[in-house]
Enzyme design. Structure first.
Site, PDB file in Angstrom:
ATOM      1  N   SER A 106      -4.562  12.449 -36.621  1.00  0.00           N
ATOM      2  CA  SER A 106      -3.823  13.638 -36.361  1.00  0.00           C
ATOM      3  C   SER A 106      -4.408  14.848 -37.071  1.00  0.00           C
ATOM      4  CB  SER A 106      -2.358  13.363 -37.371  1.00  0.00           C
ATOM      5  OG  SER A 106      -1.820  12.187 -36.938  1.00  0.00           O
ATOM      6  N   HIS A 111      -7.614  27.967 -32.102  1.00  0.00           N
ATOM      7  CA  HIS A 111      -8.483  29.009 -31.815  1.00  0.00           C
ATOM      8  C   HIS A 111      -7.668  30.405 -31.086  1.00  0.00           C
ATOM      9  CE1 HIS A 111     -11.180  25.426 -32.281  1.00  0.00           C
ATOM     10  NE2 HIS A 111     -10.445  25.060 -31.316  1.00  0.00           N
ATOM     11  N   CYS A 134      -0.436  11.030 -34.544  1.00  0.00           N
ATOM     12  CA  CYS A 134       0.099   9.659 -34.195  1.00  0.00           C
ATOM     13  C   CYS A 134       1.001   9.256 -35.309  1.00  0.00           C
ATOM     14  CB  CYS A 134      -1.286   8.563 -34.360  1.00  0.00           C
ATOM     15  SG  CYS A 134      -1.904   8.800 -36.212  1.00  0.00           S
TER      16      CYS A 134
END
Length: 253
Positions: A106, A111, A134
């Protein structure tokens, strides 16, 4: 949105990935305003600021921060990555001394991509956010916060669920939460700000996408200085800005 829990045989092995691509636009009338725009973006969405946003997402989806990495770039842009662990399924907090020994699927990556090089002065800012989890975490729960944290004129949202886990009786399942559209998770008051809403829903493939573009706004929403609203170049630049939005929305090259 509250989803009823299902009984699993053990750990939830599903991987869920939520991807946001957000675009914000601005009109600049001279070189000084271009520089001001870049400085504004650098300050508002610095590596520290986007890391703070990521950490708030971790809190909202009931996960635990394991590690943080961030970087500002020269001349523009920033990146951040937060590793996290699932606590929603009843996990135990991990002592800091053990964090370096713990690997987890996880994470959140952010960005930023400012662009002030357009010869017509139509500046833009793009941010890419990926929330990969997850376990029982549902990253869609963070959608409305992301709309609040960033200025969004054009939005792409993709959601994919991969892998499988098992029910208590041993049967495999490929998704542990059922829904029809990403837009079900977006507040109506946010959804109503946008037009050109496109929805691609392939629940049989555990794949969804939503595209949105802001409704037409006045020039005061895109000028650095509200007093420039009467500048003679503004009407032409507003037309260019709207065309730029439509181009990004339709991804015309």
């Amino acid at each position: 949105m509250e989803n009823s829990k299902i009984k699993l045989s053990g750990f939830n092995n599903l991987t869920k990935v939520l991807s946001f691509n957000l675009y914000d636009f601005c009109i600049t009338l001279n070189e000084d305003q271009r520089v001001r725009y870049v400085n504004y973006i650098h300050d508002k969405y610095s590596a520290q600021k986007i890391t703070d946003i990521s950490c708030e997402i971790v809190r909202m989806i009931e996960a635990q921060i394991l590690s943080v990495s961030s970087q500002d770039y020269d001349p523009v842009g920033a990146s951040s990555m937060v590793l996290m662990s699932d606590l929603k399924g009843g996990g135990t907090p991990i002592p800091s001394a053990q964090v370096s020994m713990h690997l987890d699927k996880s994470h959140i990556t952010v960005h930023t991509y400012p662009d002030a090089s357009d010869p017509d002065g139509i500046c833009s800012f793009r941010v890419d956010i990926d929330i990969s989890t997850c376990g029982e975490i549902v990253p869609l729960d963070a959608i409305n916060y992301l709309f609040e944290a960033f200025e969004c004129d054009v939005i792409y949202i993709d959601y994919i669920v991969r892998g499988y886990t098992r029910l208590a009786d041993g049967r495999k399942i490929y998704n542990d939460h059922q829904f029809n559209s990403i837009q079900e998770f977006i507040k109506p008051e946010i959804r109503n700000r946008y037009t050109y809403l496109a929805d691609i829903n392939m629940p049989q493939d555990n794949t969804w996408q939503t595209k949105m573009m802001i409704k037409e706004l006045g020039p005061e929403s895109y000028l650095l200085n509200p007093k420039d609203v009467s500048h003679p170049d503004v009407p032409a630049k507003m037309k260019l800005l709207r065309e730029e939005m439509k181009e990004v929305y339709h991804m015309i090259h």
